[in-house]
Design a protein around this motif. Structure first.
Motif: not given
Lengths: 584, 88
Positions: A206-208, A210-211, A221, A295
């Motif tokens: 998920p942390q990647l 999101l980008g 985004l 996030p």
């Protein structure tokens, strides 16, 4: 297997686990009851602290808060993690070296004053009680929403579980159940997040994700920024509120985090000073797994929600979803009241846009929209996630167990801080210093049992101001406890007069500012000024004032201590001794 | 005249405080600097799909906090050994 039964089984299994741990981790001495015998491995303590810290709000509400606030919600992400840097560098190792049982005990000894100790107890109890009400409500709501019991029955079950392991095991029982609760909540949070990230961006992290890019090749985004602007909102990634307020709010949350006694006391449970430092690092890693996932969960579930109700181009006649075509999760969440739809323009389609934006009104009128039709409770972003990602029932059930684990672990930590301040600081420290070890242990258990009952009572009859008071807990910790703890370690010259004056002035200033906007003693309607940004002094909101209170505390404490006699020689030696790890 | 032991304790504390100040300056820059004050300007730079200011505020600052605490842990352990105040 049907969802209700699966949920009962999984939640029931976690409860059996917690009770099993409680029976195994019985506390036999006050040392075990207050600080788990100082024998907790630093990595294990990191997990327990992470569970202690992450509340029902972090687990259930934060991702939704991020979804609706976008960039501005960063204050919570940075504020509730950055405080651990302050805690690790400025407090934890030295307080561990001091080596006693409670935070007020350090304040009482360092400032050779029972008055200072009692003030610290009062600040601790007010901050912790307000916080615990929110956890109790979280337990009741989780039960009533997912296990089809009433709110009251849910609350009683939760109370019974906490009562059992906290009264029997004290800090020792709480520590080992918190480790289990951390595992439950982190699995429950990350599994649905991985699947929703895969579904939307094709990236399992998920942390990647999101980008990452969505199906049409544009960045998630970027896409979210554009859709929101087209619907009359502000850009997701842009700053919307006042920068000064963001600055002070982040600072208040950080200082408040570092000053909350139920978190600090967890670092008293490790064997050595070096373990306290290391344990703070592990704590932050365990917290960051959830805090860097949130996030992504917020942005992705929000994107998914908008895409569901707006499948076609914005403004085109059939761009909005027909109500008769809504997916199953939509109608299920409508039943809970967390999702509501009202067909204002009678076209049978769902419109979601910003109808409060005057500049967007002509565009909306042109589209034939007559007001926003969809209201969404922010809690849905986490709780509906597994259904939206079409995950099996056991994942949905695990999410419920995770929410309960988050609420139970934080409640237990807070109750521990409250009860030890009563039995150790007030009863042993002030009222009856000659109390025997055995009687003190009994007093600690009675205090714990009573604290559970009081918290349960407040959960059943929540004062109307409960929501506002949670924000106050951080302001209180920031303006009263953190500054004197820090000064007690870093300033050898700091004396009792300075510390008492500092705590009282920081506390009074913060309370007056909060009461001005939130109502005097939180009685609704008694606020002196309306609680809106135009009326805040320099745009700094009452939630953000704790940092200023902390500054006032430091300045007053320093001035008063310079004007009065230095602390006695043995106190100066105490300061010298907590500054070095090895006992001499 | 302070004894040799007292001088060593003072030197240890001075080095400790210097390390804290360095780390807290970085702590301030990654969160308040890059994540808040400079965020609107940094958002015009997009790296790996993230506007940079937004990334610092919602991801980068948290990673930096973790690194800061572990740097502190390793540096302090070394400092404890240097001044022979470690706990073994």
């Amino acid at each position: 297997m049907d969802l209700a039964l699966t949920t009962y089984l999984i939640v029931g299994a976690t409860f059996v686990l917690y009770i099993g741990i409680a029976i195994w981790a019985k506390a036999g001495t006050t040392g075990e009851f207050y600080v788990a015998g100082k024998g907790v491995n630093p990595i294990a303590n990191g997990m327990a602290t992470a569970a202690d810290w992450m509340s029902a709000a972090s687990f259930i509400s934060m991702a939704g808060l991020i979804a609706f606030l976008g960039y501005d919600a960063s204050v919570y992400l940075m504020g509730w993690t950055g405080g651990y840097v302050l805690l690790a560098l400025l407090l934890a190792p030295y307080l561990r070296k001091f080596g006693k049982f409670t935070v007020p005990e350090f304040i009482g000894d360092r400032f050779y004053s029972k008055t200072a100790r009692v003030i610290a107890v009062i600040a601790l109890i007010v901050a912790s009680i307000t916080y615990v009400i929110g956890q109790m409500k979280g337990i009741g709501v989780a039960f009533s929403r997912f296990l089809e019991t009433s709110y009251e029955v849910g609350l009683f079950i939760g109370m019974a579980i906490v009562f059992f392991y906290a009264v029997i095991g004290g800090m020792k029982g709480i520590t080992y159940t918190q480790i289990a609760q951390y595992c439950v909540m982190i699995f429950a949070y990350t599994i649905p997040a991985v699947f929703i990230s895969l579904a939307i961006t094709g990236n399992p992290l998920p942390q990647l994700g999101l980008g990452g890019t969505v199906s049409d090749g544009t960045y998630l985004l970027n896409k979210l920024d554009n859709i929101l602007v087209d619907l009359g909102f502000s850009q997701y990634t842009a700053m919307k509120g006042s920068m000064l307020n963001m600055f002070f709010l982040t600072m208040s949350l950080m200082i408040g985090t570092a000053g909350l006694p139920h978190v600090i006391v967890r670092f008293f449970t490790v064997p050595r000073v070096r373990d306290a430092r290391l344990s703070a690092g592990w704590t932050l890693i365990f917290i960051a797994i959830l805090y860097t996932t949130a996030p992504a969960v917020g942005a992705m579930s929000f994107y998914n929600l908008i895409n569901t109700v707006q499948p076609g181009p914005i403004g085109s006649e059939d761009g909005n979803l027909l109500y008769e075509d809504v997916p199953g999760w939509f109608s299920r969440w409508q039943e809970t009241g967390l999702l509501a739809w009202e067909d204002k323009n009678d076209d049978g389609r769902i419109q979601y846009y910003n109808s409060d934006n005057a500049a967007f009104a002509p565009t909306a009128a042109e589209y034939g929209w007559e007001g926003n039709e969809l209201t969404v409770d922010r809690d849905i972003m986490v709780m509906a996630n597994p259904e939206i990602a079409q995950l099996p029932n056991w994942v949905i059930a695990l999410t419920v167990a995770g929410g309960l684990a988050a609420a139970l672990s934080t409640a237990a930590g807070l109750l521990m801080a409250i009860s030890s301040s009563i039995s150790h600081d007030l009863i042993k420290g002030v009222i009856n210093p000659k109390i025997s070890e055995k009687s003190e242990l009994l007093a600690a258990r009675i205090a714990m049992g009573s604290a559970v009952l009081v918290a349960g009572y407040l959960g059943l009859n929540p004062p109307g101001f409960a929501a506002q008071v949670v924000a106050l807990a951080f302001g209180l910790a920031a303006s009263s406890l953190f500054p004197v703890l820090m000064l007690g370690i870093f300033s050898r010259r700091m004396n009792s007069a300075g510390a008492i004056a500092g705590m009282l002035s920081g506390l009074t200033f913060t309370l007056i500012y909060v009461f001005t906007y939130k109502g005097w003693f939180f009685i609704p309607g008694t606020n002196t000024l309306p609680d809106t940004p135009e009326y805040w002094v320099m745009g700094i909101g009452p939630q953000a004032i704790g940092a200023i209170g902390a500054l006032i505390n430091v300045v007053v404490a320093t001035l008063v201590s310079r004007a009065t006699a230095p602390p006695p020689k043995d106190i100066q030696e105490l300061v010298e001794s907590i500054r070095v790890p090895r006992a001499s | 005249m302070a004894s040799e032991k007292e001088q060593a304790a003072m030197a240890y504390w001075k080095e400790n405080v210097r390390l804290l100040i360095t780390l807290l300056i970085i702590w301030f820059i990654v969160s308040y600097g890059l994540g808040i004050i400079l965020a609107p300007a940094l958002n015009s730079i997009v790296i790996a799909g993230y506007p940079l200011g937004f990334w610092f505020a919602q991801q980068g600052a948290i990673y930096a906090f973790i690194v800061l605490i572990f740097v502190y842990v390793f540096k302090m352990n070394a400092l404890d050994r240097k001044y022979d105040v470690h706990e073994e």
